[in-house]
Write an enzyme that holds these catalytic residues in place. Structure first.
Site, PDB file in Angstrom:
ATOM      1  CE  LYS A 162      24.942   0.378 -14.622  1.00 46.69           C
ATOM      2  NZ  LYS A 162      24.142   1.604 -14.454  1.00 46.69           N
ATOM      3  CB  VAL A 215      25.110  11.323 -10.375  1.00 40.94           C
ATOM      4  CG1 VAL A 215      23.865  11.799 -11.104  1.00 40.94           C
ATOM      5  CG2 VAL A 215      25.962  10.413 -11.253  1.00 40.94           C
ATOM      6  CE1 TYR A 273      27.780   0.213 -16.749  1.00 40.83           C
ATOM      7  CE2 TYR A 273      27.457  -2.059 -17.439  1.00 40.83           C
ATOM      8  CZ  TYR A 273      27.018  -0.757 -17.399  1.00 40.83           C
ATOM      9  OH  TYR A 273      25.826  -0.420 -18.005  1.00 40.83           O
ATOM     10  CG  ASN A 293      19.529   6.653 -17.462  1.00 41.89           C
ATOM     11  OD1 ASN A 293      19.480   5.540 -17.988  1.00 41.89           O
ATOM     12  ND2 ASN A 293      20.084   7.701 -18.072  1.00 41.89           N
ATOM     13  CB  SER A 304      21.790  15.058 -21.741  1.00 44.25           C
ATOM     14  OG  SER A 304      22.746  14.243 -21.097  1.00 44.25           O
TER      15      SER A 304
HETATM   16  N1  NAP Z   1      23.338   1.126 -23.677  1.00 44.19           N
HETATM   17  C1  NAP Z   1      23.337  -0.073 -23.136  1.00 44.19           C
HETATM   18  O1  NAP Z   1      23.488  -1.088 -23.831  1.00 44.19           O
HETATM   19  C2  NAP Z   1      23.126  -0.250 -21.661  1.00 44.19           C
HETATM   20  C3  NAP Z   1      22.976  -1.553 -21.189  1.00 44.19           C
HETATM   21  C4  NAP Z   1      22.761  -1.752 -19.836  1.00 44.19           C
HETATM   22  C5  NAP Z   1      22.703  -0.673 -18.986  1.00 44.19           C
HETATM   23  N2  NAP Z   1      22.868   0.565 -19.462  1.00 44.19           N
HETATM   24  C6  NAP Z   1      22.793   1.665 -18.488  1.00 44.19           C
HETATM   25  O2  NAP Z   1      21.805   2.596 -18.895  1.00 44.19           O
HETATM   26  C7  NAP Z   1      22.175   3.905 -18.443  1.00 44.19           C
HETATM   27  C8  NAP Z   1      22.165   4.864 -19.622  1.00 44.19           C
HETATM   28  O3  NAP Z   1      23.081   4.381 -20.595  1.00 44.19           O
HETATM   29  P1  NAP Z   1      23.143   4.950 -22.094  1.00 44.19           P
HETATM   30  O4  NAP Z   1      23.457   3.802 -22.958  1.00 44.19           O
HETATM   31  O5  NAP Z   1      21.967   5.808 -22.359  1.00 44.19           O
HETATM   32  O6  NAP Z   1      24.476   5.845 -21.954  1.00 44.19           O
HETATM   33  P2  NAP Z   1      24.941   7.127 -22.784  1.00 44.19           P
HETATM   34  O7  NAP Z   1      24.308   7.143 -24.116  1.00 44.19           O
HETATM   35  O8  NAP Z   1      26.430   7.101 -22.672  1.00 44.19           O
HETATM   36  O9  NAP Z   1      24.366   8.343 -21.920  1.00 44.19           O
HETATM   37  C9  NAP Z   1      24.824   8.529 -20.609  1.00 44.19           C
HETATM   38  C10 NAP Z   1      23.999   9.608 -19.943  1.00 44.19           C
HETATM   39  O10 NAP Z   1      24.436   9.679 -18.578  1.00 44.19           O
HETATM   40  C11 NAP Z   1      24.859  10.995 -18.304  1.00 44.19           C
HETATM   41  N3  NAP Z   1      25.950  10.962 -17.339  1.00 44.19           N
HETATM   42  C12 NAP Z   1      27.127  10.277 -17.435  1.00 44.19           C
HETATM   43  N4  NAP Z   1      27.883  10.523 -16.341  1.00 44.19           N
HETATM   44  C13 NAP Z   1      27.161  11.375 -15.566  1.00 44.19           C
HETATM   45  C14 NAP Z   1      27.405  12.000 -14.320  1.00 44.19           C
HETATM   46  N5  NAP Z   1      28.544  11.792 -13.646  1.00 44.19           N
HETATM   47  N6  NAP Z   1      26.448  12.820 -13.794  1.00 44.19           N
HETATM   48  C15 NAP Z   1      25.297  13.035 -14.472  1.00 44.19           C
HETATM   49  N7  NAP Z   1      25.016  12.485 -15.660  1.00 44.19           N
HETATM   50  C16 NAP Z   1      25.938  11.656 -16.189  1.00 44.19           C
HETATM   51  C17 NAP Z   1      25.275  11.594 -19.630  1.00 44.19           C
HETATM   52  O11 NAP Z   1      25.206  13.006 -19.533  1.00 44.19           O
HETATM   53  P3  NAP Z   1      26.044  13.982 -20.560  1.00 44.19           P
HETATM   54  O12 NAP Z   1      25.246  13.983 -21.835  1.00 44.19           O
HETATM   55  O13 NAP Z   1      26.055  15.322 -19.891  1.00 44.19           O
HETATM   56  O14 NAP Z   1      27.397  13.365 -20.724  1.00 44.19           O
HETATM   57  C18 NAP Z   1      24.210  10.963 -20.552  1.00 44.19           C
HETATM   58  O15 NAP Z   1      23.011  11.669 -20.473  1.00 44.19           O
HETATM   59  C19 NAP Z   1      23.540   3.757 -17.779  1.00 44.19           C
HETATM   60  O16 NAP Z   1      23.375   3.625 -16.389  1.00 44.19           O
HETATM   61  C20 NAP Z   1      24.075   2.476 -18.371  1.00 44.19           C
HETATM   62  O17 NAP Z   1      24.995   1.854 -17.497  1.00 44.19           O
HETATM   63  C21 NAP Z   1      23.081   0.821 -20.789  1.00 44.19           C
END
Ligand code: NAP
Length: 243
Positions: free
Chosen positions: A158, A61, A154, A89, A10
């Protein structure tokens, strides 16, 4: 119908992945979300504008029963369809120094980021094995590779997925299923919105945060047939942070 399921599709990186897969593949895109239906519908709209098809699918999830119910309902309603690409993701952070970390912050991050991987992947793997082809891509983090202070929970979640990626890749490789992990550094999204880019970018050789689209390009490659000989890998995408 061949499908790609993106958990947490989303917002942020997941949304960019849904759009990139819509652009680069013929997969019907299953856009999972937890609570933000409006954002999931916006992703779907953008997938459709790119000329592809998709649908939204709600489940937490971290909740094994909810995952099972939602996926079984979808599978029953879509006989003959196969989820060929799974992008794990969805993830959350609950940062804080370990010495003050409440159990709740430890468990909620492990439940979403690590157990979420188990709940979804375990439920889909048998069908993928019978299909004798599949792609599993796990979104990890630089924190799971090198560890980040203030993110012991975290980093643990990971890091565990990094190890699971390597193990599962070896179990399923003969059936032409690849399992890889993508480890982003700092990427602009809601998750990093509070961070001070000006300050933090000094640690990043490329001297900026990354964009979700840059991560999505890598995921799209791993989801394609072009990546057939890459499995059990952790690919860093972090602007040159040593990891
Ligand atoms: N941004 C970074 O710098 C970064 C760096 C390294 C790794 N990551 C990893 O990349 C992935 C995406 O991160 P992002 O930055 O895009 O995060 P984000 O903007 O906070 O988006 C999180 C997404 O995960 C969904 N979500 C959270 N909890 C959930 C659950 N229990 N069940 C189903 N969906 C869930 C949310 O859905 P809703 O919209 O319904 O809340 C949203 O779509 C994560 O695994 C994060 O750890 C991110």
């Amino acid at each position: 119908m061949k499908c790609a399921l993106v958990t947490g599709g989303s917002r942020g990186i997941g949304k960019a992945i849904c759009k990139k897969l819509a652009e680069d593949s013929d997969y019907h895109i299953l856009i999972n979300y937890n609570s933000n239906k409006e954002a999931a519908l916006d992703t779907l709209k953008q997938v459709e504008e790119l000329g592809n098809t998709g649908e939204i699918i709600q489940f937490d999830v971290a909740n094994a029963d909810a995952v099972k119910n939602a996926l079984d309902t979808w599978i029953d309603a879509n006989e003959g369809s196969i989820i060929e690409v799974l992008v794990n993701n969805a993830g959350i952070t609950k940062d804080g120094l370990f010495m003050w970390m409440p159990a709740e912050d430890w468990h909620s991050v492990i439940n979403t980021s690590l157990n979420g991987f188990y709940n979804v992947t375990n439920h889909l793997i048998q069908k993928m094995l019978s299909n004798r082809y599949g792609r599993i891509i796990n979104m990890v983090s630089v924190s799971g590779v090198k560890g980040t202070p203030g993110q012991t929970n975290y980093s643990a979640a990971k890091g565990a997925i990094v190890a699971a990626t390597k193990a599962l890749a070896q179990e399923v490789a003969k059936r032409k299923i690849t399992v890889n992990a993508v480890a982003p550094g700092f990427i602009n999204s809601d998750m990093t919105a509070e961070l001070d880019e000006k300050e933090l970018k000094r640690m990043i050789p490329v001297n900026r945060f990354g964009e979700a689209e840059e991560v999505a390009d890598l995921v799209s490659f791993l989801a394609s047939k072009k990546s057939s000989y890459i499995t059990g890998e952790v690919i860093n995408i972090n602007g040159g942070i040593y990891s």
